[in-house]
Scaffold this motif. Structure first.
Motif, PDB file in Angstrom:
ATOM      1  N   GLY A  52       0.803  -1.218   0.000  1.00  0.00           N
ATOM      2  CA  GLY A  52       0.000   0.000   0.000  1.00  0.00           C
ATOM      3  C   GLY A  52       0.827   1.254   0.000  1.00  0.00           C
ATOM      4  N   ASP A  53       2.161   1.119   0.024  1.00  0.00           N
ATOM      5  CA  ASP A  53       3.062   2.272   0.035  1.00  0.00           C
ATOM      6  C   ASP A  53       3.227   2.824  -1.384  1.00  0.00           C
ATOM      7  OD1 ASP A  53       3.456   1.915   2.740  1.00  0.00           O
ATOM      8  OD2 ASP A  53       5.199   0.590   2.427  1.00  0.00           O
ATOM      9  N   GLU A  54       3.430   4.154  -1.462  1.00  0.00           N
ATOM     10  CA  GLU A  54       3.672   4.769  -2.755  1.00  0.00           C
ATOM     11  C   GLU A  54       5.051   4.346  -3.273  1.00  0.00           C
ATOM     12  OE1 GLU A  54       3.585   9.196  -4.902  1.00  0.00           O
ATOM     13  OE2 GLU A  54       3.246   8.990  -2.739  1.00  0.00           O
ATOM     14  N   VAL A  55       5.134   4.063  -4.571  1.00  0.00           N
ATOM     15  CA  VAL A  55       6.373   3.584  -5.178  1.00  0.00           C
ATOM     16  C   VAL A  55       6.991   4.693  -6.018  1.00  0.00           C
ATOM     17  CG1 VAL A  55       7.442   1.822  -6.645  1.00  0.00           C
ATOM     18  CG2 VAL A  55       5.426   1.247  -5.262  1.00  0.00           C
ATOM     19  N   ALA A  56       8.263   4.977  -5.788  1.00  0.00           N
ATOM     20  CA  ALA A  56       8.973   6.012  -6.546  1.00  0.00           C
ATOM     21  C   ALA A  56       9.132   5.578  -7.996  1.00  0.00           C
ATOM     22  CB  ALA A  56      10.340   6.270  -5.926  1.00  0.00           C
ATOM     23  N   LYS A  57       9.202   6.554  -8.872  1.00  0.00           N
ATOM     24  CA  LYS A  57       9.300   6.288 -10.302  1.00  0.00           C
ATOM     25  C   LYS A  57      10.489   5.393 -10.636  1.00  0.00           C
ATOM     26  CE  LYS A  57       9.590   8.643 -14.778  1.00  0.00           C
ATOM     27  NZ  LYS A  57       9.691   9.964 -15.476  1.00  0.00           N
ATOM     28  N   GLU A  58      11.624   5.651  -9.980  1.00  0.00           N
ATOM     29  CA  GLU A  58      12.838   4.880 -10.284  1.00  0.00           C
ATOM     30  C   GLU A  58      12.760   3.433  -9.790  1.00  0.00           C
ATOM     31  OE1 GLU A  58      13.671   7.454  -6.590  1.00  0.00           O
ATOM     32  OE2 GLU A  58      12.728   7.676  -8.564  1.00  0.00           O
ATOM     33  N   ASP A  59      11.755   3.120  -8.969  1.00  0.00           N
ATOM     34  CA  ASP A  59      11.600   1.764  -8.460  1.00  0.00           C
ATOM     35  C   ASP A  59      10.534   0.965  -9.213  1.00  0.00           C
ATOM     36  OD1 ASP A  59      13.544   2.108  -6.504  1.00  0.00           O
ATOM     37  OD2 ASP A  59      12.110   2.970  -5.089  1.00  0.00           O
TER      38      ASP A  59
END
Length: 274
Positions: A52-59
């Motif tokens: 449910g955590d936001e995922v960074a673009k680079e990940d």
């Protein structure tokens, strides 16, 4: 009209420098979603379905799901390599066929072709030959790294390219459920229906058809704007987004100074009190 890309149209030993232009545009009225309590636009974040955590673009990586929750990952470098191999901007004519040989179900998107520098004469030659022979050209073209099948014909004195689906992209009509095989129809029913079709038959005039729903929505929007009715503005203060590195550094320095100043003031007060 801006061009999508510049390339070469080739048939036989003839090469025509051309530019590709989108022939159609989406006129649908697009809506934004707002929080009805604050009128603030709704943001959609990319989050992990597991945590449910936001995922960074680079990940974020690309993957193909070949089974339920089973994926094969494709690296950006691998896709970029394939893109470079298949990104040749050329329209290669393979065959010439009759337009009636292609069912409309195969047609996908329409593009205009215009001659680029030095290509006007060869462009006019192909246009004239297509008109004289009443044929259309079947070609292959790469658009956005995808190899497309296409046809080239003349539309109002301009060469038009229409991408078409490959046969395996068209679903079989035999898969449609509930289609009757044979039905007993009386001669009277058939004759009456044919008479109705004859009465409704006319010359096709595209300007006679309009999107009534879109026009009604646009009319409603204009009315609300004119009456200043239901005008929504966010009730809170807009969030400031620091996008420049120097701005971010300066903001951090300013914040640190304020924090240090408060801390020094607090220490002085404590010292005086003692």
């Amino acid at each position: 009209m801006h061009s999508i890309w510049k390339g070469t149209l080739s048939f036989g030993l003839v090469n025509i420098p051309v530019k590709l232009h989108a022939a159609t545009e989406d006129k649908n009225i697009k809506f934004r979603s707002l929080d009805k309590n604050t009128n603030a636009p709704i943001q959609y974040k990319k989050v992990s379905s597991e945590t449910g955590d936001e995922v960074a673009k680079e990940d974020i990586v690309k993957a193909y799901e070949y089974g339920k929750n089973q994926f094969v990952i494709l690296e950006d470098e691998e896709l970029e390599e394939l893109k470079e191999k298949n990104d040749e901007k050329s329209v290669d004519v393979i065959d010439f066929v009759n337009l009636d040989d292609i069912d409309p179900i195969y047609f996908n998107r329409s593009y205009y072709l215009s001659p680029d520098s030095g290509g006007s004469k060869a462009y006019a030659l192909l246009r004239q030959c297509i008109n004289n022979t009443n044929k259309i050209a079947v070609a292959k073209v790469t658009i956005r790294s995808k190899e497309n099948l296409a046809v080239i014909r003349v539309f109002e004195n301009t060469l038009m390219m229409e991408s078409i689906f490959y046969p395996d992209e068209v679903r079989p009509a035999s898969d449609v459920p509930g289609v009757p095989e044979e039905t007993n129809l009386s001669a009277k029913e058939i004759k009456t229906a044919e008479m109705l079709i004859e009465q409704l038959t006319t010359t096709f005039d595209p300007s006679a058809y309009v999107d009534n729903y879109r026009l009604s929505v646009d009319e409603l929007l204009q009315k609300k704007l004119a009456e200043e009715k239901d005008i929504a503005k966010p009730t809170g203060k807009p969030t400031e987004q620091v996008t420049d590195l120097m701005s971010a550094l300066q903001a951090s320095i300013d914040k640190s100074k304020k924090s240090k100043k408060k801390e020094d003031t607090k220490k002085k007060r404590v010292k005086k009190a003692t």
